[in-house]
Design a protein around this motif. Structure first.
Motif, PDB file in Angstrom:
ATOM      1  N   SER A   1       1.037  -0.934  -0.157  1.00 32.33           N
ATOM      2  CA  SER A   1       0.159   0.194  -0.093  1.00 32.33           C
ATOM      3  C   SER A   1       1.133   1.219   0.143  1.00 32.33           C
ATOM      4  CB  SER A   1      -1.002   0.091   1.381  1.00 32.33           C
ATOM      5  OG  SER A   1      -1.410   1.626   1.431  1.00 32.33           O
TER       6      SER A   1
ATOM      7  N   LYS B   1       3.837  -1.098   3.886  1.00 31.39           N
ATOM      8  CA  LYS B   1       4.159  -0.231   3.036  1.00 31.39           C
ATOM      9  C   LYS B   1       4.746   0.535   1.940  1.00 31.39           C
ATOM     10  CE  LYS B   1       0.828   2.521   5.457  1.00 31.39           C
ATOM     11  NZ  LYS B   1      -0.732   2.925   5.037  1.00 31.39           N
TER      12      LYS B   1
ATOM     13  N   GLY C   1      -3.404   3.955  -2.274  1.00 31.16           N
ATOM     14  CA  GLY C   1      -3.292   2.848  -0.731  1.00 31.16           C
ATOM     15  C   GLY C   1      -3.713   3.411   0.559  1.00 31.16           C
TER      16      GLY C   1
ATOM     17  N   THR D   1      -0.103   2.704  -4.793  1.00 34.11           N
ATOM     18  CA  THR D   1      -0.894   2.232  -5.191  1.00 34.11           C
ATOM     19  C   THR D   1      -1.799   2.620  -6.161  1.00 34.11           C
ATOM     20  OG1 THR D   1      -1.048   1.118  -3.093  1.00 34.11           O
ATOM     21  CG2 THR D   1      -3.351   0.416  -4.764  1.00 34.11           C
TER      22      THR D   1
END
Length: 338
Positions: free
Chosen positions: A92, A115, A97, A120
């Protein structure tokens, strides 16, 4: 988690105590799930409808619908719709995200987020009202840093599960053997790997060997090095992969004709029920989700493919990226088994 109620004593107060406790319980729940899905290239899916497609003119669209998308995420959503549980591991990044995470939190999906610096991706799906045609625009996933790649691999090393579903495309710049590395890590922990991808990524992962693959008939032909396969040739082709240790189960999607499951000892051909189709988005992922859920419930292989086909078919009955409704699956399954 009741056994932890009297044993855990944190010397921390207020919100910090609640936060740490929630993380502890979340991790414990994750490691107890029978199914884990991995989506390294998720998407924020935006779907809408419109009337008339004319070049150079402004197209008026309906109110958009947003869904968390990507192979493994869709598989986890399908499992949840059937009343099952899974842990959804996904990357993400950026505002897209964050919206993806929010959508999954609203659905109370058990998840582990990796992360990333890059955002995204998004996908766009548009349905033309008059022609009943669907237009699907997919964008590539952004590149990962070396550290982010290692975080993905490490997430698999630390998970305890019975089934790992690796589903979806690879991000830009990612090596074609990346899924192969993930499968090798999972196999070291005796995890059954289910892979749903295509091209070189699929060929590479089969060198390591997995539990189940779901190619279409064209992809199966490429895997055994031929240009074309007839339906009558599918079983023999699948058995070649099983005999050389590439996979234990092959499920070949036949589109409107249904699907065929082949293992060392069994073969089951299931015709797809006839329904009015509105969207094919997520049908394949729904099929995989239904099959893996059935496997986790110790269903027979015949039941596994029947449930998978019904989930995939039911997904085509809904607009956009909604996947299926459980009641549609149950009805189709009941009709199929009469």
């Amino acid at each position: 988690m009741q056994e932890y109620n009297t044993k855990i004593r944190f010397k921390i107060f207020g919100r910090t105590k609640a936060f740490i406790l929630s993380l502890f319980l979340k991790e414990t729940t994750m490691k107890n799930n029978k199914i884990t899905t991995l989506t390294i290239n998720p998407s924020l899916d935006k779907s809408t409808n419109f009337t008339g497609l004319v070049a150079e003119q402004k197209i008026r669209c309906g109110v958009p619908r947003y869904d968390a998308g990507g192979g493994g995420i869709n598989v986890s959503k399908a499992i949840a719709k059937l009343g099952g549980n899974s842990t959804c591991i996904f990357t993400s990044g950026g505002s897209t995200g964050e919206m993806l995470e929010q959508l999954l939190e609203e659905q109370k999906m058990e998840n582990t987020v990796i992360k990333t610096k890059n955002w995204t991706r998004e996908n766009f799906i548009a349905f033309e009202n008059d022609s009943k045609s669907q237009y699907r625009f997919g964008f590539p996933g952004n590149e990962f840093s070396a550290t982010e790649k290692q975080q993905i691999l490490q997430s698999i090393k630390s998970v305890a599960t019975d089934y790992l579903v690796i589903s979806g495309s690879l991000n830009e710049g990612l090596e074609t053997d990346f899924y192969q590395k993930i499968a090798a890590i999972a196999k070291q922990s005796n995890i059954k790997v289910v892979i749903d991808t295509s091209g070189e990524a699929l060929k590479k992962v089969l060198e390591t060997g997995v539990y189940l693959i779901k190619p279409n008939i064209g992809e199966l032909a490429k895997l055994i090095g031929v240009d074309h396969l007839e339906i009558a040739e599918v079983e023999k082709a699948a058995n070649k992969l099983i005999e050389n240790g590439s996979t234990e189960i092959v499920v070949v999607s036949l589109g409107a004709d249904g699907a065929i499951l082949i293992s060392k000892d069994e073969t089951h051909l299931v015709k797809a029920p006839q329904v009015e189709k509105k969207s094919t988005v997520g049908a394949g992922d729904s099929m995989v989700g239904g099959m893996v859920w059935a496997l986790s419930q110790n269903k027979t292989l015949k039941e596994v493919i029947e449930i998978g086909v019904c989930c995939g078919t039911a997904a085509t009955m809904n607009d956009g990226t909604q996947l299926f409704k459980k009641e549609d699956v149950m009805r189709l399954l009941e009709e199929m088994q009469k």
